[in-house]
Design a protein around this motif. Structure first.
Motif, short mmCIF file in Angstrom:
data_model
loop_
_atom_site.label_atom_id
_atom_site.label_comp_id
_atom_site.label_asym_id
_atom_site.label_seq_id
_atom_site.Cartn_x
_atom_site.Cartn_y
_atom_site.Cartn_z
N ILE A 77 21.28 17.65 83.64
CA ILE A 77 20.50 17.25 82.46
C ILE A 77 19.85 15.89 82.71
CG2 ILE A 77 20.58 16.75 80.00
CD1 ILE A 77 21.36 19.63 80.66
N LEU A 78 18.55 15.83 82.45
CA LEU A 78 17.84 14.55 82.41
C LEU A 78 17.50 14.29 80.94
CD1 LEU A 78 16.41 12.10 83.63
CD2 LEU A 78 14.39 13.54 84.00
N SER A 79 18.08 13.25 80.37
CA SER A 79 17.87 12.92 78.96
C SER A 79 16.83 11.82 78.85
CB SER A 79 19.18 12.46 78.33
OG SER A 79 18.99 12.06 76.99
N ILE A 80 15.72 12.12 78.17
CA ILE A 80 14.69 11.11 77.95
C ILE A 80 14.27 11.14 76.49
CG2 ILE A 80 13.85 11.19 80.32
CD1 ILE A 80 11.55 12.87 79.45
N ASP A 81 13.60 10.09 76.07
CA ASP A 81 13.09 10.01 74.70
C ASP A 81 11.59 10.28 74.69
OD1 ASP A 81 15.61 9.38 73.79
OD2 ASP A 81 15.27 7.22 73.80
N GLY A 82 11.07 10.55 73.51
CA GLY A 82 9.67 10.93 73.38
C GLY A 82 8.69 9.82 73.67
N ASP A 83 9.19 8.57 73.78
CA ASP A 83 8.31 7.45 74.11
C ASP A 83 8.60 6.90 75.51
OD1 ASP A 83 10.77 6.34 73.61
OD2 ASP A 83 10.08 4.90 72.10
N GLU A 84 9.19 7.76 76.37
CA GLU A 84 9.50 7.38 77.73
C GLU A 84 8.74 8.28 78.71
OE1 GLU A 84 14.03 5.90 76.63
OE2 GLU A 84 13.75 7.69 77.85
N ILE A 85 8.19 7.67 79.75
CA ILE A 85 7.36 8.40 80.71
C ILE A 85 7.84 8.13 82.12
CG2 ILE A 85 5.01 8.69 81.60
CD1 ILE A 85 4.03 7.61 78.85
N ALA A 86 8.15 9.18 82.86
CA ALA A 86 8.59 9.04 84.25
C ALA A 86 7.39 8.73 85.14
CB ALA A 86 9.27 10.32 84.71
N ASP A 87 7.54 7.71 85.99
CA ASP A 87 6.43 7.43 86.91
C ASP A 87 6.54 8.33 88.15
OD1 ASP A 87 8.30 6.21 88.66
OD2 ASP A 87 7.82 4.19 87.97
#
Length: 273
Positions: A77-87
């Motif tokens: 699982i990769l948990s991210i939020d809606g205002d986070e962007i992977a480079d």
């Protein structure tokens, strides 16, 4: 694609969710969105990226993230939020990872932003979090705020290359409102845990937090934004213990049906004039 599911909890994230999902789609074919009543177009954007969307009542950050973890196709699982962007560097790094050992968790660096300005110093400039893990070993604690992963003995922590870019606040007004909102949630959690608002916590901790962030960790090098962030952290610390004191004195009104389980205090913000 890699055998990783991305889990995102959302509520009214339309401003940035498109860029978030654009990068997420380069990582996996399984994106799970746990939404708590968005009304701004968030879900329409999520559907464009083929996300699996589930509408859930808000039970807290940790609890809702666990709901998404349980619905994922993959164990990783990769948990991210809606205002986070992977480079792109992070995306390449994820594609080169070995997913054979479920005891491993991956710690990811963050770059936080105030509006469009990257913050390089202070507390925000030091952010990194474990966000990639195997659900067979690990889950989120059910805290309503500042959710943490429950890491068992024997967990192996590794770092990735690249960053998640977190667009924390858009302006000073959002910064101000977040300081109050998270102070309320923290106070409720502290009260539940039996913490007390001592004199030191009420009157010395806020100043220490300001000095540590703005002076010791060089927040002043981020200019005006660094000062605003340090003042926000002072305010958040001061308010969460002020609200905790209100709990101790019974001076609050509780309503479990409020969105995101906010609490109404008789004195909402003692610094508001």
């Amino acid at each position: 694609m890699i055998p990783v599911s991305i889990v995102i909890i959302t509520k009214n994230e339309a401003l940035l969710i498109g860029e978030c999902l654009k990068s997420a789609a380069l990582i996996t074919d399984d994106i799970v969105v746990i939404d708590s009543g968005s009304t701004d177009g968030t879900l329409e954007i999520a559907r464009q990226y083929g996300c699996r969307i589930y509408q859930e009542n808000w039970e807290g950050y940790g609890a809702n993230k666990n709901k998404g973890v349980a619905l994922a196709h993959y164990d990783w699982i990769l948990s991210i939020d809606g205002d986070e962007i992977a480079d792109r560097r992070l995306i390449r790094s994820l594609h080169n990872l070995d997913f054979d050992d479920p005891r491993i968790v991956y710690d990811i660096k963050f770059r936080s932003y105030f509006g469009k300005k990257p913050i390089r110093f202070g507390e925000w400039g030091r952010n990194h979090h474990v966000r990639l893990f195997n659900r067979s070993q690990i889950k989120w604690a059910k805290a309503k705020v500042h959710e943490t992963l429950l890491l068992p003995k024997g967990t192996i922590r590794k770092k990735t290359e690249g960053r998640l870019h977190h667009f924390s606040v858009q302006n000073i007004f959002e910064c101000h409102n977040k300081a109050i909102y998270y102070a309320r949630l923290s106070a409720a959690q502290y009260a539940k845990n039996g913490n007390k608002a001592s004199f030191l916590k009420l009157y010395l901790s806020p100043s220490f937090v300001f000095v540590k962030n703005y002076i010791l960790r060089l927040g002043f090098l981020d200019g005006w934004e660094g000062l605003v962030i340090a003042k926000m952290m002072f305010k958040n610390t001061r308010l969460k213990y002020y609200y905790l004191k209100q709990y101790e004195q019974g001076k609050f009104v509780r309503d479990e049906n409020l969105p995101h389980h906010q609490h109404l205090f008789l004195n909402i913000d003692p610094f508001e004039k």
